[in-house]
Write an enzyme that holds these catalytic residues in place. Structure first.
Site, PDB file in Angstrom:
ATOM      1  N   LYS A 189       1.793  45.305 -12.493  1.00  0.00           N
ATOM      2  CA  LYS A 189       2.340  44.542 -11.373  1.00  0.00           C
ATOM      3  C   LYS A 189       1.777  45.028 -10.038  1.00  0.00           C
ATOM      4  O   LYS A 189       1.674  44.246  -9.086  1.00  0.00           O
ATOM      5  CB  LYS A 189       3.871  44.613 -11.372  1.00  0.00           C
ATOM      6  N   GLU A 198       9.676  46.812  -3.164  1.00  0.00           N
ATOM      7  CA  GLU A 198       9.638  45.509  -2.493  1.00  0.00           C
ATOM      8  C   GLU A 198      10.907  45.325  -1.670  1.00  0.00           C
ATOM      9  O   GLU A 198      11.956  45.855  -2.030  1.00  0.00           O
ATOM     10  CB  GLU A 198       9.611  44.365  -3.523  1.00  0.00           C
ATOM     11  N   HIS A 217      18.935  38.849 -17.033  1.00  0.00           N
ATOM     12  CA  HIS A 217      17.500  38.573 -17.096  1.00  0.00           C
ATOM     13  C   HIS A 217      17.112  37.750 -18.308  1.00  0.00           C
ATOM     14  O   HIS A 217      15.964  37.748 -18.734  1.00  0.00           O
ATOM     15  CB  HIS A 217      16.675  39.855 -16.996  1.00  0.00           C
ATOM     16  N   ARG A 265       1.321  33.869 -21.003  1.00  0.00           N
ATOM     17  CA  ARG A 265       1.575  33.239 -22.295  1.00  0.00           C
ATOM     18  C   ARG A 265       2.187  31.862 -22.070  1.00  0.00           C
ATOM     19  O   ARG A 265       2.570  31.516 -20.959  1.00  0.00           O
ATOM     20  CB  ARG A 265       2.583  34.085 -23.082  1.00  0.00           C
TER      21      ARG A 265
HETATM   22  C1  MV4 Z   1      13.503  40.630  -7.108  1.00  0.00           C
HETATM   23  C2  MV4 Z   1      14.768  40.202  -6.643  1.00  0.00           C
HETATM   24  C3  MV4 Z   1      15.004  40.323  -5.288  1.00  0.00           C
HETATM   25  N1  MV4 Z   1      14.066  40.821  -4.470  1.00  0.00           N
HETATM   26  N2  MV4 Z   1      12.609  41.135  -6.245  1.00  0.00           N
HETATM   27  C4  MV4 Z   1      14.334  39.994 -11.766  1.00  0.00           C
HETATM   28  C5  MV4 Z   1      13.362  39.593 -12.829  1.00  0.00           C
HETATM   29  C6  MV4 Z   1      12.049  40.027 -12.320  1.00  0.00           C
HETATM   30  N3  MV4 Z   1      11.000  39.131 -12.745  1.00  0.00           N
HETATM   31  C7  MV4 Z   1      12.200  40.047 -10.857  1.00  0.00           C
HETATM   32  N4  MV4 Z   1      13.604  40.016 -10.575  1.00  0.00           N
HETATM   33  C8  MV4 Z   1      14.053  40.051  -9.289  1.00  0.00           C
HETATM   34  N5  MV4 Z   1      13.169  40.545  -8.395  1.00  0.00           N
HETATM   35  C9  MV4 Z   1      12.892  41.219  -4.968  1.00  0.00           C
HETATM   36  N6  MV4 Z   1      11.988  41.731  -4.143  1.00  0.00           N
HETATM   37  C10 MV4 Z   1      15.673  39.681  -7.544  1.00  0.00           C
HETATM   38  C11 MV4 Z   1      15.334  39.619  -8.890  1.00  0.00           C
HETATM   39  C12 MV4 Z   1      16.350  39.085  -9.759  1.00  0.00           C
HETATM   40  C13 MV4 Z   1      16.162  37.901 -10.458  1.00  0.00           C
HETATM   41  C14 MV4 Z   1      14.969  37.182 -10.394  1.00  0.00           C
HETATM   42  C15 MV4 Z   1      14.786  36.040 -11.095  1.00  0.00           C
HETATM   43  C16 MV4 Z   1      15.817  35.556 -11.880  1.00  0.00           C
HETATM   44  C17 MV4 Z   1      17.009  36.229 -11.985  1.00  0.00           C
HETATM   45  C18 MV4 Z   1      17.195  37.423 -11.287  1.00  0.00           C
HETATM   46  C19 MV4 Z   1      18.402  38.093 -11.393  1.00  0.00           C
HETATM   47  C20 MV4 Z   1      18.571  39.259 -10.707  1.00  0.00           C
HETATM   48  C21 MV4 Z   1      17.549  39.755  -9.892  1.00  0.00           C
END
Ligand code: MV4
Length: 500
Positions: free
Chosen positions: A102, A186, A221, A278
């Site tokens: 990442k 981040e 998630h 994918r």
């Molecule tokens: C984040 C975020 C808030 N701010 N990054 C969770 C899954 C991963 N792919 C990235 N995720 C998140 N990253 C920043 N900078 C909040 C989440 C997140 C989230 C993202 C997508 C779908 C559901 C989620 C549930 C909790 C937190």
């Protein structure tokens, strides 16, 4: 099953592999040939590169479609296929490697002018450095594992005084989970939406985007319901996101099908998060609104064909919503609920697509993800897609195991959902502050306290012992009233074993 269907239409013979747990699985029954590759534990079978390649060589396979779990994003597996002269249906190993890290992906995307969430694009080197960056971008911040993705090993930090402990814990977690403790930081986006863009690229430099999917309805998630298009995205935003997605794919030298994940903030700004290399579980909603067969196109691209259309030929029509039907117990915090499907009545009719991996008589095991089927509703607009799904959910009948179908009736009937007011906190809000929600958030590093975990474990021990004492005193009659009532003595015995 999805891949076998595409192969049938292309008149390509299909070969399945299966673990001991999957001897009678649907894909084994439906493929032209099927070969056993080992024990139920994934490490012994579906993650065993050597065994899978041995089958491919033995049956003379030209190509391997990796599906959407297990080895599908594993660059080493893709390379091992290439070394064995078997075509991996997916991107090149270097693309997979770049996007798998990442931090590397962030570096490359910053270079390519792709908007990323403010933060660091190299591994954190000291607590002081992390504190300096966090102070500059402002709290709260997210600590993420460079080798992670999908939320694994992620932590939210609210203030400088929490940073050192969070850093140490997250690093240990990442080291244990991925064998790589590299972390980056981040700015935390508050109440974000998760919107992803499907792309398709051939091996001759042509790349198109196929519209977005709204995937904000998740829990722990795990996606629960996805739709396309997103109720938030208008034509202009779709074009801007699509063009950024194509830029991401080109910067990664990407080919075949891929998905660019974006976080969208409350002002509708979107930021590149990661790219999934994918085909994804939720691809059917994109298929329905574009009229394309993504797996057929994946296979054609892998065979060296050019994309048979250009960007301006991609038309989005109607609305599609996917419900992921899981073998989960809603009364037990949506924990997996294995067992035998004793009766199954499936919906059909206008605008309904059911991609299922199960049948009446099949026993859902605890060895793998308990996804049973994807029920997808399509309509000329969102309201019609919803009505058709509501109708189809009424037709669906599953007996013998518990499922989460009731949850979809709630979501589809909910006012906020109907008006498109959804973000990544939607589902937890809908389900309310039920017992166990805290367990889930501490589990993924919310950092609350151990107390909820301890209470949950104590409750589980109590429930099993209570049911066992009843079973031994008066047998396992259906009149059992306590926790665990209704479970067979076999199940209770297995649960006691499981707790040891
Ligand atoms: C984040 C975020 C808030 N701010 N990054 C969770 C899954 C991963 N792919 C990235 N995720 C998140 N990253 C920043 N900078 C909040 C989440 C997140 C989230 C993202 C997508 C779908 C559901 C989620 C549930 C909790 C937190």
């Amino acid at each position: 099953m999805r891949v076998i269907r595409a192969c049938r239409e292309l008149e390509i013979p299909s070969v399945a592999v299966y673990s001991d747990a999957d001897r009678a699985a649907l894909h084994v029954l439906k493929a032209d040939e099927a070969y056993p590759i080992g024990g139920a534990a994934a490490a012994e079978s579906y993650l065993n590169v050597e065994k899978i390649l041995n089958v491919a060589k033995r049956c003379g396979a030209d190509a391997i479609h990796p599906g959407y779990g297990f080895l599908s994003e594993n660059a080493k597996f893709a390379q091992a296929c290439a070394d064995a002269r078997i075509k991996f249906i997916g991107p090149s190993p270097p693309s997979m490697e770049m996007l798998g890290s990442k931090t590397r992906a962030r570096q490359e995307m910053e270079k390519a002018g792709v908007p990323v969430v403010p933060g660091t694009s190299r591994g954190l080197e000291s607590v002081q450095q992390a504190k300096d960056v966090a102070a500059k971008i402002g709290y709260p911040v997210m600590l993420k594992a460079a080798a992670g993705g999908g939320g694994k090993g992620m932590r939210r930090v609210g203030a400088a005084k929490e940073l050192q402990a969070a850093l140490e814990a997250a690093q240990g977690e990442a080291q244990r989970a991925f064998g790589d403790g590299e972390l980056y930081l981040e700015k935390a986006i508050l109440n974000p939406r998760h919107i992803e863009m499907q792309v398709l690229a051939d091996e001759h430099g042509n790349t198109v985007y196929l519209g977005e999917r709204e995937c904000s309805i998740q829990r722990r998630h795990q996606k629960v319901l996805e739709e396309a298009p997103s109720p938030l995205v208008d034509l202009d935003m779709r074009r801007r996101m699509g063009e950024v997605a194509v830029r991401v794919a080109k910067a990664a030298g990407y080919w075949n099908a891929g998905t660019i994940e974006f976080l969208v903030d409350q002002e509708k700004n979107f930021y590149f998060l990661e790219m999934n290399t994918r085909l994804q579980v939720e691809h059917p909603v994109t298929e329905l609104i574009t009229g394309l067969d993504l797996v057929e196109l994946q296979i054609r691209i892998a065979a060296g064909e050019r994309l048979p259309f250009r960007q301006e030929d991609v038309l989005i029509r109607g609305h599609a919503i996917e419900c992921r039907i899981y073998a989960e117990d809603p009364d037990n915090n949506y924990f997996p609920s294995p067992g035998t499907i004793t009766m199954l009545l499936t919906p059909a009719g206008p605008g309904i697509r059911l991609d299922s991996g199960v049948y009446e008589g099949w026993t859902v095991s605890i060895d793998y993800d308990p996804l049973l089927a994807k029920l997808v509703g399509y309509g000329q607009d969102r309201a019609q897609a919803v009505s058709r799904l509501v109708r189809a959910l009424e037709e669906l009948f599953v007996a013998g195991i518990k499922t989460n179908v009731g949850l979809f009736r709630r979501i589809l009937g909910d006012g906020d959902f109907r008006s498109g007011k959804i973000d990544t906190g939607y589902l937890e809000r809908l389900l309310g502050a039920e017992v166990g929600c805290e367990v889930a958030s501490t589990e993924r590093g919310g950092g609350k306290s151990e107390a909820a975990n301890v209470a949950a474990v104590a409750a589980a021990v109590f429930a099993v012992l209570d049911a066992t004492s009843k079973a031994s005193s008066n047998g396992s009659g259906p009149a059992d009233a306590g926790a665990g009532a209704g479970a067979s003595s076999w199940k209770r015995t297995a649960r006691v074993e499981g707790l040891k």
